[in-house]
Scaffold this motif. Structure first.
Motif: not given
Length: 342
Positions: A80-90, A107-110, A161-165
């Motif tokens: 859900l986290a990957m495809y919540w952004l429509a196109e995953y930035p990675g 924002a998603r992580n928080l 920190v997790a979001a930064g990684i």
């Protein structure tokens, strides 16, 4: 029923039950927190509870089935986290760093952190069900509100920190600096196996970084662990009576090391979903295992001994490395035996 002056009085006998996190069905973690809340609501108020007292330091065969559910739960959130952004930035967009896509990850992580930790601690400690939950508390004493605030602050920082990684990895993937499997269906069986065992293969990493941040107690090497404990890991141990917010209440250095478990699948060139599953599992497992309740929470008595005694039980029961290296303590009194120097 008994008769008393022509009236019937119902005598309710208390029900004695032994409860622990293992009392839930093996699929339970997959539906957290719904199954936990429903079970807690349906259990009788007059129930007399015997909490799990015996800690053996390893799991039996059936104990690994809930870990599969735990791992797939993390995979679901990762998907859900990957495809919540429509196109995953990675997958390409992160080739050029932009504040917009990076902030969506933050924002998603928080939101995920505050929702899980905030709701679960509210349910266990502050909701109308809190009086019913009291009998399941591993430590009878309740933490002060100042601890909730302290831990929420540092857990929020850990999620940053997790979001930064993740942002960093997205840049590497998009720029071709770090290879990854683009088509999940190239090796679906292997990928499902790796994802389904996430909670298990993370275990040695957790033991290693955790043991490293406690005093090494050796004369052969400089005691770097003593330094790391004083300046880094001691912050986590300020949560003497842990709650969900305590799970990742860590110094930023420790947060980086802890969530750094995701570098294992990333450096191996696996699909990014497996990397995100490792991040999600690290967060969820820490938050639920620190909640302080044997049921309906997932508080871990094995790790609670560590929080009360410090110098033991550095890993977990998935892979019994504490038994292997002689750092296992079934109870607080065993710690002195571990470090006895005769």
């Amino acid at each position: 029923f008994v008769k008393c002056q022509s009236r019937q009085i119902r005598i309710i006998k208390p029900i004695t039950t032994t409860m622990s996190a293992s009392s839930q069905p093996s699929y339970g973690p997959l539906f957290f927190p719904v199954t936990n809340i429903v079970s807690a609501y349906n259990r009788p108020w007059q129930e007399v509870v015997k909490l799990q007292k015996t800690i053996i330091g390893n799991l039996n065969f059936s104990g690994y089935f809930p870990l599969l559910a735990t791992s797939f739960r993390a995979a679901l959130f990762a998907y859900l986290a990957m495809y919540w952004l429509a196109e995953y930035p990675g997958f390409g967009a992160a080739q050029t760093f932009q504040f917009g896509w990076a902030m969506k990850i933050v924002a998603r992580n928080l939101l995920f952190t505050w929702t899980v930790c905030g709701f679960w601690d509210w349910f266990l400690y502050f909701s109308p069900m809190k009086e019913k939950m009291q009998k399941y508390k591993i430590s009878p004493k309740y933490p002060a509100r100042t601890q909730f605030v302290h831990d929420a602050k540092y857990t929020t920082l850990a999620s940053l920190v997790a979001a930064g990684i993740e942002v960093f990895l997205c840049c590497l993937w998009s720029r071709g600096s770090l290879a990854y499997q683009k088509d999940w269906w190239e090796t679906p069986i292997m990928n499902l196996f790796i994802i389904g065992t996430t909670s298990i293969w993370r275990s040695p990493h957790f033991y290693l970084i955790h043991r490293m941040m406690h005093p090494w107690r050796t004369s052969y090497l400089p005691d770097i662990g003593k330094f790391l404990y004083k300046h880094v890991h001691s912050l986590h141990h300020k949560s003497h009576n842990p709650t969900s917010w305590s799970g990742t209440s860590m110094h930023p250095v420790e947060s980086f090391l802890y969530y750094g478990a995701c570098f294992m699948p990333a450096l191996a060139g696996l699909h990014p979903l497996i990397t995100l599953t490792a991040i999600a599992d690290a967060g969820l497992s820490a938050w639920t295992s620190h909640d302080g309740f044997s049921w309906p929470g997932s508080g871990n008595p094995f790790h609670m001994v560590h929080h009360s005694s410090f110098d033991c039980n550095y890993g977990n029961e998935q892979i019994p490395l504490d038994k292997l290296f002689g750092t296992f303590a079934a109870k607080r009194e065993d710690v002195g035996v571990i470090w006895r120097t005769d």
